[in-house]
Design a protein around this motif. Structure first.
Motif, PDB file in Angstrom:
ATOM      1  N   VAL A  18       0.846  -1.201   0.000  1.00  0.00           N
ATOM      2  CA  VAL A  18       0.000   0.000   0.000  1.00  0.00           C
ATOM      3  C   VAL A  18       0.881   1.251   0.000  1.00  0.00           C
ATOM      4  N   THR A  29       2.699   1.679  -3.346  1.00  0.00           N
ATOM      5  CA  THR A  29       1.745   2.103  -4.371  1.00  0.00           C
ATOM      6  C   THR A  29       1.430   3.585  -4.217  1.00  0.00           C
ATOM      7  N   ALA A  30       1.171   4.014  -2.991  1.00  0.00           N
ATOM      8  CA  ALA A  30       0.878   5.428  -2.739  1.00  0.00           C
ATOM      9  C   ALA A  30       2.052   6.311  -3.153  1.00  0.00           C
ATOM     10  N   ARG A  31       3.257   5.873  -2.850  1.00  0.00           N
ATOM     11  CA  ARG A  31       4.434   6.662  -3.238  1.00  0.00           C
ATOM     12  C   ARG A  31       4.574   6.730  -4.755  1.00  0.00           C
ATOM     13  N   ARG A  67       1.633   8.703  -6.247  1.00  0.00           N
ATOM     14  CA  ARG A  67       1.413   9.991  -5.578  1.00  0.00           C
ATOM     15  C   ARG A  67      -0.007  10.086  -5.014  1.00  0.00           C
ATOM     16  N   TYR A  68      -0.444   8.985  -4.421  1.00  0.00           N
ATOM     17  CA  TYR A  68      -1.748   8.941  -3.769  1.00  0.00           C
ATOM     18  C   TYR A  68      -1.621   9.397  -2.327  1.00  0.00           C
ATOM     19  N   ARG A  69      -2.702   9.901  -1.788  1.00  0.00           N
ATOM     20  CA  ARG A  69      -2.797  10.202  -0.360  1.00  0.00           C
ATOM     21  C   ARG A  69      -3.610   9.078   0.269  1.00  0.00           C
ATOM     22  N   LEU A  70      -3.062   8.463   1.283  1.00  0.00           N
ATOM     23  CA  LEU A  70      -3.759   7.384   1.974  1.00  0.00           C
ATOM     24  C   LEU A  70      -4.780   7.945   2.949  1.00  0.00           C
ATOM     25  N   VAL A 125       5.101   9.383   2.822  1.00  0.00           N
ATOM     26  CA  VAL A 125       3.890   9.308   2.005  1.00  0.00           C
ATOM     27  C   VAL A 125       2.865  10.247   2.642  1.00  0.00           C
ATOM     28  N   ALA A 129      -0.834  11.078   4.046  1.00  0.00           N
ATOM     29  CA  ALA A 129      -1.935  10.290   4.620  1.00  0.00           C
ATOM     30  C   ALA A 129      -2.855  11.182   5.430  1.00  0.00           C
TER      31      ALA A 129
END
Length: 86
Positions: free
Chosen positions: A54, A57-59, A62-65, A81, A83
């Protein structure tokens, strides 16, 4: 989480998942790069392999968890990351 009793769904997990995808939610790719990166993350170590995937993948995407998972929030607090705690 459902099998461990930590999450209760009103539908069977596969049905729930299919309905979420029908709403337009996209799946993030699990590329070899992301999977390899999950074993080479910087910062405080994440013990759970799923948390590592997870985070990687976020890194990569460039997703925010959005999570309540304490190890992922600690990883985010170290600047690795983005979040949001829920």
């Amino acid at each position: 989480m459902v099998s461990k009793g930590r999450l209760v769904l009103s539908l069977p997990p596969l049905t729930w998942f299919e309905q979420v995808l029908e709403l337009g939610v996209d799946l993030a790719p699990l590329t070899p790069d992301i999977l390899i990166a999950s074993s080479q993350l910087p910062g405080p170590p994440l013990r759970d392999p799923a948390d590592r995937i997870v985070a990687a993948t976020a890194r990569a995407m460039r997703y925010r968890l959005i999570t309540r998972d304490r190890p992922l929030l600690d990883f985010a607090a170290s600047g690795q990351v983005a979040a949001i705690a829920c």
